[in-house]
Structure formats: structure tokens, C-alpha cells
Scaffold this motif. Structure first.
Motif, PDB file in Angstrom:
ATOM      1  N   ARG A   3      27.652  35.984  39.879  1.00  0.00           N
ATOM      2  CA  ARG A   3      29.081  35.759  39.992  1.00  0.00           C
ATOM      3  C   ARG A   3      29.573  36.394  41.286  1.00  0.00           C
ATOM      4  N   SER A   4      30.256  35.629  42.103  1.00  0.00           N
ATOM      5  CA  SER A   4      30.734  36.121  43.396  1.00  0.00           C
ATOM      6  C   SER A   4      31.668  37.305  43.226  1.00  0.00           C
ATOM      7  N   ALA A   5      32.411  37.348  42.126  1.00  0.00           N
ATOM      8  CA  ALA A   5      33.336  38.459  41.884  1.00  0.00           C
ATOM      9  C   ALA A   5      32.588  39.778  41.758  1.00  0.00           C
ATOM     10  N   TRP A   6      31.427  39.758  41.105  1.00  0.00           N
ATOM     11  CA  TRP A   6      30.665  40.999  40.944  1.00  0.00           C
ATOM     12  C   TRP A   6      30.132  41.483  42.288  1.00  0.00           C
ATOM     13  N   ALA A   7      29.621  40.568  43.098  1.00  0.00           N
ATOM     14  CA  ALA A   7      29.092  40.950  44.407  1.00  0.00           C
ATOM     15  C   ALA A   7      30.201  41.509  45.302  1.00  0.00           C
ATOM     16  N   ARG A   8      31.371  40.872  45.269  1.00  0.00           N
ATOM     17  CA  ARG A   8      32.472  41.334  46.117  1.00  0.00           C
ATOM     18  C   ARG A   8      32.980  42.701  45.690  1.00  0.00           C
ATOM     19  N   ASN A   9      32.991  42.958  44.416  1.00  0.00           N
ATOM     20  CA  ASN A   9      33.473  44.251  43.920  1.00  0.00           C
ATOM     21  C   ASN A   9      32.562  45.395  44.333  1.00  0.00           C
ATOM     22  N   HIS A  10      31.300  45.077  44.664  1.00  0.00           N
ATOM     23  CA  HIS A  10      30.357  46.126  45.027  1.00  0.00           C
ATOM     24  C   HIS A  10      30.062  46.172  46.527  1.00  0.00           C
ATOM     25  N   ALA A  11      30.689  45.300  47.303  1.00  0.00           N
ATOM     26  CA  ALA A  11      30.529  45.360  48.763  1.00  0.00           C
ATOM     27  C   ALA A  11      31.442  46.458  49.313  1.00  0.00           C
ATOM     28  N   ARG A  12      30.971  47.160  50.307  1.00  0.00           N
ATOM     29  CA  ARG A  12      31.745  48.282  50.833  1.00  0.00           C
ATOM     30  C   ARG A  12      33.069  47.806  51.443  1.00  0.00           C
ATOM     31  N   ASP A  13      32.971  46.870  52.388  1.00  0.00           N
ATOM     32  CA  ASP A  13      34.165  46.320  53.011  1.00  0.00           C
ATOM     33  C   ASP A  13      33.796  45.006  53.678  1.00  0.00           C
ATOM     34  N   ALA A  14      34.789  44.339  54.231  1.00  0.00           N
ATOM     35  CA  ALA A  14      34.574  43.010  54.811  1.00  0.00           C
ATOM     36  C   ALA A  14      33.780  43.056  56.106  1.00  0.00           C
ATOM     37  N   ARG A  15      33.544  44.246  56.660  1.00  0.00           N
ATOM     38  CA  ARG A  15      32.815  44.351  57.927  1.00  0.00           C
ATOM     39  C   ARG A  15      31.318  44.556  57.723  1.00  0.00           C
TER      40      ARG A  15
END
Length: 272
Positions: free
Chosen positions: A240-252
Motif C-alpha cells: 500500500r502506497s500509504a504505508w510506504a509514504r508514512n515511513h519515508a523520511r521526507d520528499a527529498r
């Protein structure tokens, strides 16, 4: 787990060769095999572009990434050792879901997709019944159910990898179930062997991090659970893309670094 030169079909994800070139390799705790099969050059190129983008820009490409390309470009990040009993539910895809949507690695909010208890699935009931009646397979309830269907002219269908089998005789049914029993006896003696099956055991990471059983290797997952195994090599085929995004540090943060870091800190297992 050590395995040397077992003749597996392995891809070279980081080299300059096309993804259809097969190579042999040694597998140990630090090196992992890429998934079996093939992927198109277009999907491969898309994934290679995605891996060099920061998370913010990479999100535009997420809906286009195919699971086969992601698992080949990131064989280590998507290859986990998990406790099979931690996979308690399965993901049921809606009938209206297109084949193209099923091939995507990152899943958005899946409309019509349901979660169900894996132990209530046909695959689990079949394997459990076989193991409980290994001395008398013909006396199991699933055997009698399938035999009744065959006698009414309804053949028993199942798939192993890309192979489709039709069982339409009593002798064929007994041989089929005996084959499952033989696999389980080997698994009990030697543990879970990734080279003993045509496809991999695959799971989906839900929005809350839960592991959900998918179509890949459901019978072998049931075998591992019935036998009480505590470690099974598993491929993360969807997320699920939501789970991956919640665990990414930041957009950079580069997308490939985010994916690998997220999977290395996965709460449901460890890197194989």
C-alpha cells in the motif's frame, strides 16, 4: 540458509544486460535471488527511472510501476524472512479489478478489495485436512467433497505457478493429494526450500503494516502454518502506497533508499 549453484533462474538487476538474461549465483544471508519470470523492458526502464528520483517526485510514477519490475530492481528490499503464522489474513481482489491493476506494485485505496481469515480459505482447509488424515487420505472431508464433485462430472482445477491442472478421476485426485502430503513431509524434514516450487510465496503490505496473503504460494503458506514452521522466505509483491509514504523520511530522500530502509525496518519480519 546456504544454497550454492542450484541452477535457479536468476536475473542480474543492476548490470547492463537486458532483464531477460539469466545468470547463476550463490545465495547466502547477504545475497538474494531475484524473483523468477520475466518483465518487459518498458516496465524495467520505468522502475530504473523511479529509483533515481526523490520520494516527492517519484510519487508521480508510483501508479505505473509493475510489481515484477520492482521486485527485480529491488530483489533484496522485497525479500523477507517472516514467521508464516504472522500472515493471518488474505487479500481478496474484486472480480472487476483489471489484470493491469493487479500487476501494480503500489496499491492505492483498493475499492472492493476485502480481507478474510486465511484459515478459512480453501487452500488452508485442504492442507490441514491432508495432514490430519495422512494415514488415510481417502477418509478426509475435503477428499470426499472433491470426489463427490468428480463423480457428478465436476473436475477439480488448480494451478501451480503457470501450470493449470485438471483432476477428473478418483485415481488422479488421490495422486494429487498424495503429492501435497509428500511435499509437507519433505518440508517437515528439511524446512522450507525456495528451490522446491515453481513460484515464490508472496504477500502484500497493508496500510497498517499487516502482511496479507496473496495468490502466490497460498498452499505452501498453509503448509508452513500447519507444520508450525517459524521462518519462511517471502517476497513482498505489493505494498500500500500509504504505508510506504508514512515511513519515508521526507520528499527529498531518494525513492530507492526509502524503499530499502522501510523494508529493512519492517515490523513483521527480517531481511532474509
Amino acid at each position: 540458509m546456504n544454497m550454492e549453484n542450484k541452477g535457479l533462474a536468476i536475473y542480474q538487476p543492476y548490470g547492463h544486460r537486458l532483464p531477460t538474461v539469466k545468470v547463476s549465483a550463490t545465495m547466502n544471508n547477504d545475497t538474494h535471488t531475484a524473483p523468477k519470470g520475466r518483465t518487459s523492458l518498458g516496465a524495467w526502464t520505468m522502475c530504473q527511472t523511479w529509483r533515481h528520483l526523490p520520494v516527492g517526485a517519484a510519487r508521480r510514477l508510483e501508479p505505473l510501476l509493475e510489481c515484477s519490475a520492482v521486485t527485480r530492481v529491488f530483489p533484496q528490499a522485497t525479500w523477507m524472512t517472516v514467521n508464516p503464522r504472522s500472515v493471518r489474513r488474505r487479500l481478496i481482489k474484486p472480480e472487476a479489478c483489471s489484470r493491469a491493476r493487479r500487476r501494480k506494485f503500489f496499491l492505492k485505496e483498493p475499492k472492493g478489495w476485502r480481507k478474510a481469515d486465511f484459515r478459512e480459505s480453501y487452500q488452508y482447509r485442504l492442507i490441514q485436512d491432508i495432514w490430519e488424515h495422512q494415514v488415510d487420505l481417502a477418509g478426509s472431508s475435503v477428499y470426499q467433497e472433491l470426489l463427490g464433485g468428480i463423480r457428478r462430472g465436476k473436475a477439480f482445477h488448480h494451478r501451480t505457478g503457470r501450470r493449470h491442472f485438471v483432476v477428473d478421476t478418483e485415481e488422479g485426485l488421490f495422486d494429487d493429494m498424495s503429492g501435497y502430503l509428500k511435499i509437507m513431509q519433505g518440508m517437515q524434514a528439511d524446512g522450507y526450500r525456495i528451490d522446491a516450487a515453481p513460484n515464490e510465496l508472496t504477500v502484500t503490505v497493508a496500510a497498517n503494516g499487516e502482511l496479507l496473503a496473496t495468490s502466490g504460494g497460498k498452499r505452501r503458506l498453509a503448509m508452513a502454518q500447519v507444520l508450525g514452521l517459524t521462518r519462511t522466505p517471502t517476497r513482498i509483491s505489493h505494498m500500500r502506497s500509504a504505508w510506504a509514504r508514512n515511513h519515508a523520511r521526507d520528499a527529498r530522500e531518494p525513492a530507492c533508499e526509502a524503499l530499502m530502509r522501510v523494508m529493512q525496518t519492517f515490523p513483521g519480519g527480517s531481511l532474509a
